[in-house]
Scaffold this motif. Structure first.
Motif, PDB file in Angstrom:
ATOM      1  N   ILE A 197       0.227   1.694  10.796  1.00 13.24           N
ATOM      2  CA  ILE A 197      -0.723   2.730  11.219  1.00 13.24           C
ATOM      3  C   ILE A 197      -1.993   2.717  10.387  1.00 13.24           C
ATOM      4  CG2 ILE A 197      -1.063   5.205  11.495  1.00 13.24           C
ATOM      5  CD1 ILE A 197       1.828   5.521  12.059  1.00 13.24           C
ATOM      6  N   PHE A 198      -1.832   2.694   9.077  1.00 13.97           N
ATOM      7  CA  PHE A 198      -3.005   2.866   8.208  1.00 13.97           C
ATOM      8  C   PHE A 198      -3.542   1.560   7.643  1.00 13.97           C
ATOM      9  CE2 PHE A 198      -0.400   6.797   7.386  1.00 13.97           C
ATOM     10  CZ  PHE A 198      -1.168   7.626   8.184  1.00 13.97           C
ATOM     11  N   GLU A 237      -4.189   6.625 -11.041  1.00 15.96           N
ATOM     12  CA  GLU A 237      -3.602   6.562 -12.372  1.00 15.96           C
ATOM     13  C   GLU A 237      -2.690   7.757 -12.622  1.00 15.96           C
ATOM     14  OE1 GLU A 237      -6.529   6.356 -15.471  1.00 15.96           O
ATOM     15  OE2 GLU A 237      -5.060   7.195 -16.861  1.00 15.96           O
ATOM     16  N   VAL A 238      -3.185   8.937 -12.226  1.00 16.43           N
ATOM     17  CA  VAL A 238      -2.411  10.152 -12.430  1.00 16.43           C
ATOM     18  C   VAL A 238      -1.118  10.097 -11.636  1.00 16.43           C
ATOM     19  CG1 VAL A 238      -2.404  12.606 -11.908  1.00 16.43           C
ATOM     20  CG2 VAL A 238      -4.379  11.585 -13.008  1.00 16.43           C
ATOM     21  N   THR A 239      -1.204   9.619 -10.387  1.00 16.33           N
ATOM     22  CA  THR A 239      -0.020   9.596  -9.543  1.00 16.33           C
ATOM     23  C   THR A 239       1.038   8.657 -10.096  1.00 16.33           C
ATOM     24  OG1 THR A 239      -1.628   9.780  -7.776  1.00 16.33           O
ATOM     25  CG2 THR A 239       0.638   9.521  -7.126  1.00 16.33           C
ATOM     26  N   ARG A 256       1.418   4.205  -2.689  1.00 16.76           N
ATOM     27  CA  ARG A 256       2.822   4.524  -2.407  1.00 16.76           C
ATOM     28  C   ARG A 256       3.706   3.298  -2.577  1.00 16.76           C
ATOM     29  NH1 ARG A 256       1.306   8.191   2.690  1.00 16.76           N
ATOM     30  NH2 ARG A 256       0.703   9.989   1.450  1.00 16.76           N
ATOM     31  N   ILE A 303      15.132   4.011   3.299  1.00 20.89           N
ATOM     32  CA  ILE A 303      14.372   4.854   4.231  1.00 20.89           C
ATOM     33  C   ILE A 303      12.891   4.784   3.885  1.00 20.89           C
ATOM     34  CG2 ILE A 303      14.029   7.223   5.011  1.00 20.89           C
ATOM     35  CD1 ILE A 303      16.965   7.736   4.453  1.00 20.89           C
ATOM     36  N   GLY A 335       2.649  10.097 -13.096  1.00 21.42           N
ATOM     37  CA  GLY A 335       3.592  11.133 -12.687  1.00 21.42           C
ATOM     38  C   GLY A 335       4.898  10.531 -12.217  1.00 21.42           C
ATOM     39  N   VAL A 375       6.089   1.361   8.581  1.00 24.49           N
ATOM     40  CA  VAL A 375       5.379   2.038   9.667  1.00 24.49           C
ATOM     41  C   VAL A 375       3.969   2.412   9.219  1.00 24.49           C
ATOM     42  CG1 VAL A 375       5.381   4.054  11.164  1.00 24.49           C
ATOM     43  CG2 VAL A 375       7.531   2.913  10.606  1.00 24.49           C
ATOM     44  N   GLN A 376       3.867   2.902   8.001  1.00 24.27           N
ATOM     45  CA  GLN A 376       2.534   3.320   7.537  1.00 24.27           C
ATOM     46  C   GLN A 376       1.576   2.137   7.422  1.00 24.27           C
ATOM     47  OE1 GLN A 376       2.510   5.986   4.203  1.00 24.27           O
ATOM     48  NE2 GLN A 376       3.452   7.601   5.438  1.00 24.27           N
ATOM     49  N   VAL A 418       9.629   3.771   6.170  1.00 26.49           N
ATOM     50  CA  VAL A 418       8.446   4.625   6.318  1.00 26.49           C
ATOM     51  C   VAL A 418       7.186   3.851   5.950  1.00 26.49           C
ATOM     52  CG1 VAL A 418       7.286   6.669   5.408  1.00 26.49           C
ATOM     53  CG2 VAL A 418       9.713   6.771   5.958  1.00 26.49           C
ATOM     54  N   ARG A 472     -13.953   4.623  -5.222  1.00 21.41           N
ATOM     55  CA  ARG A 472     -14.601   5.687  -5.965  1.00 21.41           C
ATOM     56  C   ARG A 472     -13.860   5.937  -7.271  1.00 21.41           C
ATOM     57  NH1 ARG A 472     -14.495  10.865  -2.500  1.00 21.41           N
ATOM     58  NH2 ARG A 472     -12.277  10.462  -2.587  1.00 21.41           N
TER      59      ARG A 472
END
Ligand code: HEM
Ligand code: CU
Lengths: 666, 207
Positions: free
Chosen positions: B168-169, B25-27, B178, B157, B30, B164-165, B161, B17
């Motif tokens: 899961i995802f 882009e914003v993330t 991320r 760390i 930032g 693991v993600q 994480v 979307r």
């Protein structure tokens, strides 16, 4: 000092029973806190408070919470000021009622609170409320991060407040200069409170800075170019860029000082190769821009208020934008004027003296722009405008005394006298605080839907301005008479009369603050007469007024399109201020989250534990911080959809109000 | 912009979307801003180190202490880890979950190895009575290096994480975004290390 495993350095001696004054201060804090808790319980408001406020990610509510925090801290900081003024008024050849150590704690907490826990939260509160609306945006770039920033600031403020009840506060002034703040000179926990409060809130501030810079760069309404932004957004942008580049300086200075104190390192100690000048440089690379972080947004507020109440366009918009940017850049080139007297080369001093004076140029340009905005305008003297006028006059006086201090040889005479104290209050009170008050009065109807009481607003204004002049003009004279700053008592009979006048001025300011409290109460009581849901009470030019008061959670049902400066005025002149569409779209908004308040809480625990050397608790606190962040990263269901029907219902209610208001005025 | 034209080296974020594209882009923007702020912290620590280099208070100085060979190995380990992260990014781009997990794992191990080498160096210095408490010079040295080291630890760390993600995802939009930020972070640490190597270790050999 011996310390146990369970409680670290914390013992019964930490309670303030050593002095009546300290004990009563602590009692006020504890009883105040308890009565707030009791009141909320009695009103059975915990649930509402939790759902609507404490866990919110709405930038408008976060903004209001910032302002509330700032107002509470203003009271605390002001009580400190009154106590100092009272002490100095009587302490002529007399010990007065404060011990020297207590007096030092008071000026340290006063300065720290006013700069970091009153000024900064107040500004971030107004920016939070207003900037996204002025940009025509639905929210800030990172809503959850915004909540986290707020709660970290609150955690820092809470640490300062707790120091009043458990233990002591720093005696090192708001700048915390070593070697005085080194362990060997300040073995109590006071300096540790100061460091932890600033480090924790500093992280929050940095994150806010990032959030706002990204918001302003990336979230402007369709069509809005940078040069279409209202001046407040410009000043917010520059101030937040300063935050991003300057606040790390505070983090480093405070962090290294902590390492000296906790691990016996030698950054700033007198022995072991430490060097205090490192601290002076790092701190002021932060400290001077900090002053502009506080003042620039206030300039933005004046640039919103003055044209609105002159019923004219802002004169010299482009010039003001460039002047703002110049000030922001130059603010990094002058830090050395804070230690002209510490033996740098004369050429170095001269360079920094000249740079300092150069900053006066863009600032002067701004003053002329504001005056020319008013020239031939039809001025309305509502309270926001009154604060702005008082600002212009008073700030110019302060600026001239600043130029005196920027001349190194004169600074040799005046530095560390009350002349300096008079000068910076002369800049910060009109330049920052009056701006904040103007913004508070100007945007209050936006945030609440009703106006502040004018009569009490005027009373507050007159008391504040009269009080300000009486409280600070005598200090210039005292500076000439050679009175040093931070004196708990003195033996020069000639000084006392000026200090009594200054104390009287401070009491007038107190009357001003009381008037403001009355104003708020009266305004809430009479709100039925001043409600304005339609939302444009001042006939203002910018987009925050193009929605209802208070605005719906999503700010704008349809993002406005912007093609010029002062978009809302342009739309009004074109005859179609409110583009009500036929159909509404569903809107996706972030859900509430307890991550913010949880992070604030664990950071507070971490800070408190470190202050008292309770290492097991500190470990738990740290684990809490890391754990909360990681846990949150696994959350999936973080947004919520507001259905098109709900949007339509809200917008229709507003539309009805607007049409009614227009019908009434037509 | 069509998907084909927006492809570039490194991790690509595919967007179902428009809002997601904007969000990504914003993330990322930032995160760049955050890195700038972090870079200021390092800049101030570098400046402090430079000001403190001579302030040994009678204790040992850099040339007497530093072991350039060890620092060189550390540099190699860290550079390699940046490379393996790059490989993880490429596998991610091609949607090969297993391979990206593998390379992330290798990066993680290299990160730990770097930390191990650094700790060994610290222990060696301590054995020669060169601790942060010895002199202002050593305080600034240890703090500069440990600040970088703590960042590497945080990165390690974070890698765990993310691994693991991914399990899961899967390679969801969030996870990709991320990982993209993590990769910026990791390369940033590499860059900082190179400055450390240049400012701290090289002059010690040169003198
Ligand atoms: C409104 C009335 C205020 C009064 C009556 C007042 C009074 C005082 C007094 C008596 C001192 C100690 C002067 C000395 O060193 O002998 C002081 C210091 C200071 N004030 Fe205020 N003040 C006021 C507002 C503010 C505000 C709004 C700020 C804002 C930013 C501020 C910032 C400071 C700072 C930074 C110091 C220096 C503290 C230090 O020495 O470390 N004050 N003030
Ligand atoms: Cu300055």
């Amino acid at each position: 000092m011996n310390s146990s495993f369970i409680l670290g350095k914390l013992t019964f001696d930490a309670l303030p029973f050593y002095s009546v004054i300290a004990a009563s201060g602590a009692a006020v804090i504890v009883l105040g806190g308890l009565s707030v808790v009791a009141l909320i319980t009695w009103l059975e408001a915990w649930g509402t408070l939790w759902r609507n406020w404490l866990t919110t990610t709405d930038h408008k509510k976060i903004g209001i919470m910032y302002v509330v925090l700032a107002l509470v801290m203003l009271l605390r900081g002001f009580v400190d000021a009154l106590m100092m003024r009272a002490q100095q008024a009587i302490a002529m050849n007399d010990p007065g009622y404060l011990t020297p150590d207590h007096f030092q704690q008071i000026f340290s907490s006063h300065g720290t609170i006013m700069v970091f826990f009153m000024g900064m939260p107040f500004l971030f509160g107004l920016m939070n409320y207003v900037v996204p609306l002025q940009l025509g945006a639905r929210d800030v770039a990172f809503p959850l991060l915004n909540a986290i920033s707020f709660w970290l600031t609150a955690a820092g403020a809470a640490l300062v407040m707790v120091s009043l009840v458990i233990g002591v506060f720093s005696t090192g002034g708001w700048t915390g200069y070593p070697p005085y703040t080194e362990l060997s000179y300040s073995p109590t926990v006071g300096v540790d409170y100061w460091i932890m409060a600033l480090l924790i809130s500093g992280v929050g501030t940095t994150l806010s800075g990032i959030n706002f810079v990204v918001t302003i760069y990336k979230l402007r309404a369709p069509g809005m170019k940078l040069m279409h932004m209202p001046l407040f957004c410009w000043t917010a942008l520059c101030a937040n860029l300063l935050v991003i580049f300057a606040v790390p300086g505070l983090t480093v200075a405070g962090g290294l000082l902590a390492l000296d104190r906790y691990l016996g390192m030698h950054f700033f100690t007198n022995d072991g190769g430490g060097n205090v000048m490192n601290y002076a440089n790092i701190f002021w690379i932060f400290g001077h821009p900090e002053v502009y972080i506080l003042i620039l947004p206030a300039f933005g507020i004046f640039s919103s208020v003055i044209p609105t109440f002159s019923q004219k366009r802002l004169f010299g918009y482009t010039v003001l934008v460039y002047a703002t940017m110049c000030i922001a850049v130059l603010s990094f080139t002058v830090w050395l004027h804070h230690f002209f007297t510490m033996g740098a080369d004369a050429n170095v001093n001269a360079f920094f003296g000249v740079m300092t004076m150069i900053i006066a140029v863009p600032t002067g340009v701004k003053v002329y722009d504001w005056i020319l905005t008013m020239f031939r305008g039809r001025l309305l003297f509502d309270t926001p405008m009154l604060w702005s006028l008082a600002f212009i006059v008073t700030f110019v006086i302060g600026g001239m005394t600043g130029v005196i201090l920027a001349i190194p040889p004169l600074d040799y005479v005046f530095h560390n006298t009350l002349f300096l104290v008079a000068h910076f209050h002369n800049m910060l009170i009109p330049g920052m605080l009056f701006g904040l008050f103007a913004g508070y009065a100007y945007w209050f109807p936006k945030a609440t839907g009703f106006r502040l009481d004018e009569k009490w607003g005027r009373r507050a204004f007159f008391f504040w301005v009269a009080g300000f002049y009486l409280a600070f003009m005598p200090l210039y004279v005292l500076g000439f008479l050679g009175m040093s700053r931070r004196m708990a008592y003195y033996d020069q009979p000639g000084w006392q009369i000026y200090l009594i006048v200054a104390a009287f001025g401070a009491f007038l300011v107190l009357c001003g603050i009381i008037s403001q409290i009355v104003q708020l109460t009266v305004s809430i009581r009479d709100r039925a007469c001043t409600t304005d849901f339609a939302g444009d009470p001042w006939n203002a030019p910018t987009l925050e007024w193009a929605t209802s008061s208070p605005p719906p959670e999503y700010n704008f049902a349809v993002q406005p399109e912007v093609h010029s400066l002062d978009a809302f005025r342009a739309a009004k002149e074109a005859g179609c201020p409110y583009p009500w569409p036929e159909r509404y779209e569903p809107i996706e908004m972030p859900r509430n989250s307890m991550t913010g308040i949880a992070l604030g809480a664990v950071s507070f625990v971490l800070g408190f534990a470190v202050v008292w050397h309770i290492w097991w608790l500190a470990a738990l606190g740290l684990l809490g911080v890391v754990g909360t962040v990681i846990a949150r990263s696994f959350a999936t269901d973080t947004t919520r959809i507001i259905s098109a029907e709900d949007v339509a219902a809200t917008e229709t209610r507003w539309k009805t109000a607007v049409l009614a208001a227009r019908g009434a005025s037509a | 912009m069509s998907d084909a034209t927006s492809r570039h080296p490194g991790i690509n974020l595919s967007h179902a979307r428009r809002e997601d594209e904007r969000h990504a882009e914003v993330t990322v923007f930032g995160f760049w801003v955050y890195l700038m702020s972090d870079a200021i912290i390092f800049a101030l620590l570098f400046a402090t180190y430079a000001a403190m280099v001579g302030r040994t208070a009678g204790g040992p100085s850099g040339p007497e202490l530093f072991d350039i060979a060890n620092a060189f190995v550390e540099t190699m380990v860290l550079l390699t880890s940046s490379f393996t992260f790059g490989l993880a990014a490429v596998s991610l781009k091609e949607g090969r979950v297993g391979a990206s997990q593998l390379w992330l794992g290798v990066t993680f191990i290299l990160g730990l190895a770097f930390l191990g080498l650094e700790l060994r160096e610290f222990a060696g210095l301590a054995a020669q009575n060169a601790t942060p408490q010895t002199s202002g010079f050593l305080s600034s040295f240890f703090v500069l290096l440990s600040t970088h080291g703590l960042h590497v630890l945080a990165g390690c760390i974070w890698i765990v994480v993310m691994m693991v993600q991914i399990v899961i995802f899967g390679l969801s939009r969030q996870v990709r975004s991320r990982l993209m930020r993590l990769s910026l972070f990791w390369h940033f640490l590499d860059l900082i290390w190179i400055v450390i190597f240049t400012i701290v270790y090289l002059p010690a050999v040169a003198s």
